[in-house]
Design a protein around this motif. Structure first.
Motif, PDB file in Angstrom:
ATOM      1  N   PRO A 249     -44.751 -15.112 -40.838  1.00 45.96           N
ATOM      2  CA  PRO A 249     -44.378 -15.016 -42.366  1.00 45.96           C
ATOM      3  C   PRO A 249     -45.749 -15.099 -43.529  1.00 45.96           C
ATOM      4  O   PRO A 249     -46.397 -15.903 -42.079  1.00 45.96           O
TER       5      PRO A 249
ATOM      6  N   SER B  56     -48.244 -16.026 -47.149  1.00 45.62           N
ATOM      7  CA  SER B  56     -48.271 -16.159 -48.151  1.00 45.62           C
ATOM      8  C   SER B  56     -50.077 -16.496 -48.446  1.00 45.62           C
ATOM      9  O   SER B  56     -50.412 -16.815 -48.187  1.00 45.62           O
TER      10      SER B  56
ATOM     11  N   SER C  32     -52.680 -19.161 -48.276  1.00 44.71           N
ATOM     12  CA  SER C  32     -52.005 -20.138 -46.863  1.00 44.71           C
ATOM     13  C   SER C  32     -52.857 -19.566 -45.721  1.00 44.71           C
ATOM     14  O   SER C  32     -51.874 -18.510 -45.038  1.00 44.71           O
TER      15      SER C  32
ATOM     16  N   TYR D 173     -44.160 -11.294 -46.174  1.00 49.50           N
ATOM     17  CA  TYR D 173     -45.244 -11.870 -47.337  1.00 49.50           C
ATOM     18  C   TYR D 173     -43.571 -11.347 -48.416  1.00 49.50           C
ATOM     19  O   TYR D 173     -43.347 -10.202 -48.854  1.00 49.50           O
ATOM     20  N   THR D 174     -43.144 -12.293 -49.056  1.00 44.19           N
ATOM     21  CA  THR D 174     -41.991 -12.279 -50.243  1.00 44.19           C
ATOM     22  C   THR D 174     -42.963 -12.450 -51.023  1.00 44.19           C
ATOM     23  O   THR D 174     -43.011 -13.133 -52.053  1.00 44.19           O
ATOM     24  N   VAL D 175     -42.898 -10.900 -52.176  1.00 35.81           N
ATOM     25  CA  VAL D 175     -43.408 -11.354 -53.122  1.00 35.81           C
ATOM     26  C   VAL D 175     -42.166 -11.509 -54.490  1.00 35.81           C
ATOM     27  O   VAL D 175     -41.161 -10.842 -54.550  1.00 35.81           O
TER      28      VAL D 175
ATOM     29  N   LEU E 242     -51.748  -7.102 -54.966  1.00 32.16           N
ATOM     30  CA  LEU E 242     -51.525  -7.736 -53.557  1.00 32.16           C
ATOM     31  C   LEU E 242     -53.211  -7.309 -53.126  1.00 32.16           C
ATOM     32  O   LEU E 242     -53.157  -6.811 -52.912  1.00 32.16           O
TER      33      LEU E 242
ATOM     34  N   THR F 104     -40.623  -7.687 -50.459  1.00 28.01           N
ATOM     35  CA  THR F 104     -40.867  -8.473 -49.168  1.00 28.01           C
ATOM     36  C   THR F 104     -42.206  -6.589 -48.909  1.00 28.01           C
ATOM     37  O   THR F 104     -41.956  -5.699 -48.530  1.00 28.01           O
TER      38      THR F 104
END
Length: 382
Positions: free
Chosen positions: A153, A155, A158, A175-177, A183, A227
């Protein structure tokens, strides 16, 4: 006689200075050292050395634990660091450190003997320098993440620090947009990385090798909620450490001049005025109408707010005939300007003209703002 004595004294002083210089860099207190007789190095301690013509300074280390070995130089001498294991070159660096200094970071094993050679950039590079070797532990909480199903995971905001410890290693992240936007994913470090971005259906969204700093990768993709998967690898099986970063930019909002995508929808600009504009995407075109009342030299300038935005200018007359165009202004660059800005400096007769502003930046563009200005150009702009 006085003249002779004067030049004789000057010659003696120069000879003395040269001899002192040569003596200073003919060797140091650690000489003679060689590949067969390297100087043991103490971790974390700066060692002062000096290179003479054709010299190479050799050091040895046998780590007490696995970790990332960091070898670096400092000073005004242009150095190259080469790391050996069992007489085989496993890593080398020239200018990854500050200015002309070398910096090398490489994963090493406990109990294995390594030798390090520090040389000048070429045989004429001589002078003093400092050398240090340090170790840092390798902690990669993302492993194993060698396939998409193991993706770590990740983002924006981070950063993840990771290591390549095997020539065939690749790292996957997901990454869950949360919302649509652009991006931007990039790496930081001293190894040459490659980045590829995919959507959940395995469609390629973007890939990059060297658009970042110092051979780092920087890839941009337009994304929607859902994702995405990010694949990071090292060029040619390089080993070492990198940090993965990301930014998510909201879509650009239309400026106050939209809709101005065609000549028929062109908005007016007057001589002496400037307009803050932006592109909604890389395919956006801005059309502007310019009325000239006096014959003269005019300066039409599209100055981008971001040094990755490549503006392009075209000027047409009322009969749709192209008068001139410019991509990158090649004149003297003013402070704060960049080579990607477009500019036209030309003589115009009274009449109505149409300015078309577009971008040659690859899609997607991150920061799309620019300022369009038209001024009297009495002299070539600088």
């Amino acid at each position: 006689m006085r003249c002779f004595l004067h030049y004789f004294l000057v010659f003696c002083c120069l000879s003395l200075s040269f001899n002192l210089y040569a003596q200073n860099y003919a060797g140091d207190s650690y000489e003679p050292d060689s590949e067969a007789k390297p100087v043991p190095i103490q971790l974390g301690t700066w060692v002062s050395r000096a290179l003479h013509a054709g010299d190479g300074d050799w050091f040895s280390i046998r780590p007490a634990s696995d970790g990332l070995l960091i070898a670096e130089t400092s000073g005004d001498t242009d150095t190259i660091i080469t790391l050996y294991r069992r007489n085989e070159i496993i890593a080398q660096n020239d200018d990854n450190g500050d200015d002309i200094n070398a910096l090398l970071a490489y994963p090493v094993q406990s109990g294995v003997g390594y030798t390090i050679c520090v040389e000048g950039y070429d045989e004429s590079e001589i002078g003093p320098y400092r050398f240090r070797v340090s170790m840092e532990p390798i902690r990669d909480s993302g492993e194993p993440n060698d396939v998409p199903s193991q993706a770590t995971p990740f983002s924006p905001g981070s950063p993840r620090t990771a290591y390549f410890l095997d020539p065939d290693d690749v790292d996957w992240y997901r990454y869950t947009v949360p919302s649509s936007g652009t991006l931007v994913v990039y790496t930081e470090g001293i190894i040459d990385t490659l980045i590829t971005i995919y959507d959940a259906a395995d469609n390629l969204l973007a890939e990059d090798d060297d658009s970042g700093e110092n051979s780092n990768a920087r890839a941009s993709a337009r994304v929607s909620p859902g994702t995405v998967f990010i694949r990071v690898s090292a060029y040619d099986g390089q080993l070492g450490k990198y940090t993965l970063q990301a930014l998510l930019y909201e879509p650009a909002k239309p400026d106050r001049f939209e809709n101005d995508d065609t000549k028929e929808l062109a908005k007016d600009i007057s001589v002496g005025a400037s307009q803050e504009r932006n592109f909604t995407d890389a395919s956006d075109e801005d059309w502007v109408r310019l009325r000239i009342t006096q014959r003269g030299i005019y300066d039409i300038y599209a100055k981008a707010a971001d040094n990755t935005l490549d503006t392009y200018l075209e000027l047409y007359n009322a009969n749709d005939e192209l008068i001139d165009a410019n991509d990158d202004w090649t004149g003297d660059v003013r402070e704060g300007d960049i080579a990607l800005n477009a500019r036209l400096w030309l003589e115009l007769n009274p009449g109505t003209y149409y300015i078309k502003v577009s971008t040659l930046s690859s899609d997607p563009i991150v920061i799309s703002a620019y300022v369009l200005s038209v001024t009297n150009g009495l002299s070539v702009p600088k």
